[in-house]
Scaffold this motif. Structure first.
Motif, mmCIF file in Angstrom:
data_model
loop_
_atom_site.group_PDB
_atom_site.id
_atom_site.type_symbol
_atom_site.label_atom_id
_atom_site.label_comp_id
_atom_site.label_asym_id
_atom_site.label_seq_id
_atom_site.Cartn_x
_atom_site.Cartn_y
_atom_site.Cartn_z
ATOM 1 N N ALA A 126 0.942 -1.053 0.077
ATOM 2 C CA ALA A 126 -0.036 0.041 0.151
ATOM 3 C C ALA A 126 0.759 1.291 -0.003
ATOM 4 C CB ALA A 126 -0.974 -0.094 1.007
ATOM 5 N N ASP A 127 1.871 1.260 0.794
ATOM 6 C CA ASP A 127 2.661 2.398 0.940
ATOM 7 C C ASP A 127 4.180 1.921 1.919
ATOM 8 O OD1 ASP A 127 3.346 5.088 0.935
ATOM 9 O OD2 ASP A 127 1.672 5.799 2.220
ATOM 10 N N ILE A 128 4.778 3.271 1.960
ATOM 11 C CA ILE A 128 6.289 2.868 2.730
ATOM 12 C C ILE A 128 6.205 4.276 3.672
ATOM 13 C CG2 ILE A 128 7.537 1.497 1.172
ATOM 14 C CD1 ILE A 128 8.893 4.034 0.283
ATOM 15 N N ARG A 129 6.655 4.140 4.783
ATOM 16 C CA ARG A 129 6.823 5.162 5.754
ATOM 17 C C ARG A 129 8.154 5.032 6.712
ATOM 18 N NH1 ARG A 129 5.151 3.535 10.499
ATOM 19 N NH2 ARG A 129 3.334 2.042 10.704
ATOM 20 N N PRO A 130 8.456 6.016 7.395
ATOM 21 C CA PRO A 130 9.596 5.963 8.442
ATOM 22 C C PRO A 130 9.263 4.773 9.641
ATOM 23 C CG PRO A 130 9.308 8.188 7.738
ATOM 24 C CD PRO A 130 8.326 7.478 7.365
ATOM 25 N N TRP A 131 10.173 4.153 10.116
ATOM 26 C CA TRP A 131 9.775 3.294 11.093
ATOM 27 C C TRP A 131 9.136 3.975 12.304
ATOM 28 C CZ3 TRP A 131 11.866 2.474 16.027
ATOM 29 C CH2 TRP A 131 11.360 1.271 16.580
ATOM 30 N N GLN A 132 8.356 3.400 13.249
ATOM 31 C CA GLN A 132 7.863 4.080 14.212
ATOM 32 C C GLN A 132 7.970 3.023 15.661
ATOM 33 O OE1 GLN A 132 3.722 5.481 13.391
ATOM 34 N NE2 GLN A 132 4.921 7.255 12.400
ATOM 35 N N PRO A 133 8.073 3.485 16.682
ATOM 36 C CA PRO A 133 8.223 2.510 17.628
ATOM 37 C C PRO A 133 6.837 1.802 17.818
ATOM 38 C CG PRO A 133 8.759 4.617 18.614
ATOM 39 C CD PRO A 133 8.249 4.823 17.156
ATOM 40 N N GLY A 134 7.085 0.218 17.755
ATOM 41 C CA GLY A 134 5.727 -0.560 17.803
ATOM 42 C C GLY A 134 5.599 -1.353 16.403
ATOM 43 N N ASP A 135 6.420 -0.860 15.325
ATOM 44 C CA ASP A 135 6.299 -1.434 14.118
ATOM 45 C C ASP A 135 7.138 -2.731 14.234
ATOM 46 O OD1 ASP A 135 4.613 0.121 12.832
ATOM 47 O OD2 ASP A 135 6.290 1.575 11.978
ATOM 48 N N ALA A 136 6.607 -3.755 13.401
ATOM 49 C CA ALA A 136 7.158 -5.079 13.466
ATOM 50 C C ALA A 136 8.491 -5.042 12.570
ATOM 51 C CB ALA A 136 6.430 -6.014 13.046
ATOM 52 N N HIS A 137 9.348 -5.810 13.066
ATOM 53 C CA HIS A 137 10.649 -5.816 12.498
ATOM 54 C C HIS A 137 10.686 -6.348 10.664
ATOM 55 C CE1 HIS A 137 12.995 -5.462 16.530
ATOM 56 N NE2 HIS A 137 12.864 -4.215 15.960
ATOM 57 N N LYS A 138 9.630 -7.375 10.850
ATOM 58 C CA LYS A 138 9.269 -8.099 9.806
ATOM 59 C C LYS A 138 8.814 -7.124 8.497
ATOM 60 C CE LYS A 138 4.872 -10.028 10.355
ATOM 61 N NZ LYS A 138 4.334 -9.566 9.507
ATOM 62 N N ASP A 139 8.256 -5.908 8.944
ATOM 63 C CA ASP A 139 7.954 -5.008 7.971
ATOM 64 C C ASP A 139 9.023 -4.113 7.205
ATOM 65 O OD1 ASP A 139 5.399 -6.154 8.221
ATOM 66 O OD2 ASP A 139 4.819 -4.584 9.775
ATOM 67 N N ILE A 140 10.074 -4.044 7.917
ATOM 68 C CA ILE A 140 11.167 -3.087 7.421
ATOM 69 C C ILE A 140 11.410 -3.428 6.116
ATOM 70 C CG2 ILE A 140 13.600 -2.610 7.883
ATOM 71 C CD1 ILE A 140 13.286 -2.994 10.703
ATOM 72 N N ASN A 141 11.465 -2.432 5.273
ATOM 73 C CA ASN A 141 11.789 -2.618 3.802
ATOM 74 C C ASN A 141 13.369 -2.090 3.775
ATOM 75 O OD1 ASN A 141 12.453 -2.082 1.293
ATOM 76 N ND2 ASN A 141 10.236 -1.385 0.647
ATOM 77 N N TRP A 142 14.139 -3.285 3.873
ATOM 78 C CA TRP A 142 15.669 -3.180 3.746
ATOM 79 C C TRP A 142 16.062 -2.308 2.662
ATOM 80 C CZ3 TRP A 142 17.278 -3.987 8.426
ATOM 81 C CH2 TRP A 142 16.752 -4.665 8.989
#
Lengths: 449, 188
Positions: free
Chosen positions: A216-232
């Motif tokens: 859907a979209d990308i955004r900066p990581w925020q506390p609480g976001d799951a590590h598996k969602d990180i777009n490396w």
């Protein structure tokens, strides 16, 4: 034509036969009366003309009449009917077996089946046969399920004639043979898109953010976001952690409303056929996507199948839709159906109706006013006729008035945000559903714009 | 196997009812032609006229499947046949009458069969056999009876009295015998 005991399948089931009135006893046949009359005439002619040889004219008739009286038997006959299959698809063949049993034997038996229009004979529907003493004679008749609906064998008529053809009796039965004739599959590729969704995983792409496959979209990581969602890849490029947001796959609820208006007229039968084909195709497509699908048939009575999942539910809906073909002629519609209260506001409603009845329009308007996304497929009724259900006796003024009312009903629904699509003749179910999809998308875009 | 073959073959005939009805109509017409021009010594035209009228009534009766009309047609045939053979005498007259009676009976049986064959029924081999053999048996039996009658009529006085009585006694014996056998069969 004749089948043996070994030809019977376990699936054959015995029909209930009900004798019409009292079964008539053996009576003299017409040939017997004719033999007697002609024999007597020859005797009279011989006396009048004083020529004994004239007796020879009536001799065969005299011999037949005397032999009929002396040698004629009146054998008992037991009749049974077995049905091959209770559910078939249009065009398939159904086997009806008529079982005849007589202790004394019957030298001539005439069997005739009377069916409704749902059946067309694959072979003869009349059979002339013989019943041997003590041996069960099973006569198989092949009937083709000609058109969708409930095909019935209304009457079984058996005429038994004695050895000399002098005495005969007719056994007339009504039967409970009713075969559900379904339509051949018509697939719909794209089901209705939902506005709102259930919190259950399904195949619809929700505009919300959540767990899914579609990005859907990308955004900066925020506390609480799951590590598996990180777009490396983005994280490496930007030097700070970014995550990928996805659309969740959700399921939805859908209710199909079928207007079972009277179907005695050929054109209306064609409309009903389209309605049922569309309802089945839409239901099948959504059930395949794990959506819960409900069915409401509004006509002489209201049939309601609450939204459920699964293949068995599809079969239940197919069975309910078959009854539309046998809708009674008289219109005793039951509005407003109580089941309407149980339709959740997030349920997609797809109605298939010619919209001749203002009460159907009121029902759809009410559902729309409660927030349900409502779409209506309007099957065309006949070619070159005014789209009004009025009797022939009504004059042109009334026809025009009915046409105006019809237009007003349609406009009322369109004003309330109902997606309405005319269904012309010659358009397939998949084409018309795709057109309806496009219409709904454009309406959604115009609402958001 | 033979029955199946017969049934299969007759089942292929287009419109068995039409074929049987055509035979039923053609047989008396041929007979009428034979009698009117072959046997009639006088008034052949008038006799042939009655025959033609009978043919028309017979054909109409077969078409509308109305047995009384066919019965009337057969009666007309009979009247015309009586007139056509009036000039003949002796055995020839009797033979013509026996033949006419047989043809009329077979025609009637075929016409009746054609009614049953309407709406293209499927007919089993056994049913064909019963429908076609039975009229033949009756015709043969009738011819035998008439031969007996003629034989008795040509006898001298004493045998002419005794023989019918003997035939009557024999007939009664057969009747009582069959009744007795039927009763025993029911009791068993």
């Amino acid at each position: 034509m004749t089948v043996t005991s070994s030809g019977l399948q376990p699936s054959h089931h015995r029909a209930v036969l009900t004798a019409i009135d009292r079964q008539q006893p053996y009576q003299r046949t017409r040939p017997f009366a004719t033999w007697t009359v002609l024999a007597l005439l020859s005797v009279v002619a011989a006396v009048v003309t004083r020529r004994p040889d004239v007796l020879a004219l009536g001799a065969p008739f005299l011999v037949a009449a005397v032999a009929g009286l002396v040698l004629g038997r009146k054998p008992e006959l037991a009749v049974g009917v077995l049905l091959g299959s209770g559910r078939v698809i249009e065009g398939e063949t159904v086997e009806i077996i008529v079982e005849l049993d007589s202790a004394d034997g019957v030298p001539r038996v005439e069997i005739e089946l009377e069916t409704n229009e749902g059946f067309s004979p694959e072979s003869a529907t009349r059979v002339i046969s013989v019943v041997e003493p003590g041996i069960t004679n099973r006569v198989a008749l092949q009937l083709r399920a000609a058109q969708w609906g409930i095909a019935t064998v209304d009457h079984v008529r058996v005429r038994a004639v004695d050895r000399m053809g002098a005495f005969g009796r007719t056994l007339d039965y009504t039967t409970d043979v009713a075969v559900h004739v379904g339509m051949a599959d018509e697939r719909v590729e794209a089901p209705m898109e939902a506005d709102r969704f259930r919190r259950i995983v399904g195949s619809h792409l929700s505009p919300d953010r959540g767990q899914g496959v579609e990005i859907a979209d990308i955004r900066p990581w925020q506390p609480g976001d799951a590590h598996k969602d990180i777009n490396w890849r983005i994280t490496n490029r930007r030097g700070e952690p970014w995550i990928t947001q996805r659309h969740p796959d959700r399921s939805t609820n859908l209710v199909v409303i079928v207007d079972a208006h009277e179907g005695d007229d050929e054109l209306q039968q064609s409309t009903q056929r389209k309605s049922v084909a569309a309802a089945l195709a839409i239901a099948r497509a959504h059930l395949a996507r794990h959506d819960r699908v409900g069915l409401m048939i509004v006509g002489h009575t209201v049939d309601w199948l609450a939204p459920q999942l699964g293949r068995n539910h599809l079969f239940a809906m197919a069975d309910a839709l078959v009854t539309v073909s046998n809708a009674p002629d008289a219109s005793l519609r039951l509005y407003r159906p109580v089941a309407v209260n149980t339709i959740a506001s997030d349920t997609i409603v797809v109605a298939i109706s010619p919209l001749f009845d203002p009460r159907m329009a009121s029902l759809l308007a009410e559902l729309r006013s409660r927030g349900n996304p409502v779409s209506v497929l309007v099957p065309a009724v006949g070619r070159g006729t005014s789209q009004t259900r009025v009797t022939r006796r009504v004059n042109d003024e009334a026809r025009r008035l009915a046409a105006v009312e019809h237009l007003a009903v349609r406009q009322l629904l369109i004003d309330r945000g109902v997606a309405m699509m005319d269904w012309p003749d010659g358009t397939s179910v998949s084409q018309i559903v795709a057109s309806l999809q496009r219409l709904r998308r454009s309406m959604q875009r115009s609402r958001t714009a | 196997m033979n029955q199946r073959l017969v049934s299969w073959t007759l089942g292929r005939v287009p419109g068995a009812a039409v074929v049987v009805a055509a035979i039923a109509c053609a047989a008396p017409f041929g007979l009428a032609f034979l009698l009117a021009f072959g046997a009639a010594a006088n008034a052949a035209g008038a006799v042939f006229g009655v025959f033609c009228f009978a043919v028309v009534v017979f054909v109409l009766g077969v078409i509308v499947a109305w047995v009384p009309a066919i019965a009337v047609a057969l009666a007309l045939y009979g009247v015309a046949a009586i007139e056509a053979t009036s000039a003949l005498g002796g055995a020839a007259q009797a033979m013509f009458m026996i033949a006419t009676g047989a043809v009329l009976f077979v025609s009637f049986a075929l016409a009746d069969l054609s009614f049953s064959l309407r709406r293209s029924p499927s007919v089993s081999g056994a049913a064909w056999r019963v429908a076609l053999v039975l009229p033949g048996l009756i015709v043969v039996a009738a011819a035998a009876v008439m031969a007996g009658v003629v034989a008795v009529a040509t006898l001298s006085v004493w045998p002419a009295i005794v023989l019918p009585a003997a035939l009557l006694v024999a007939g009664m014996a057969i009747k009582f015998g069959t009744d007795l056998a039927r009763k025993h069969a029911v009791a068993a």
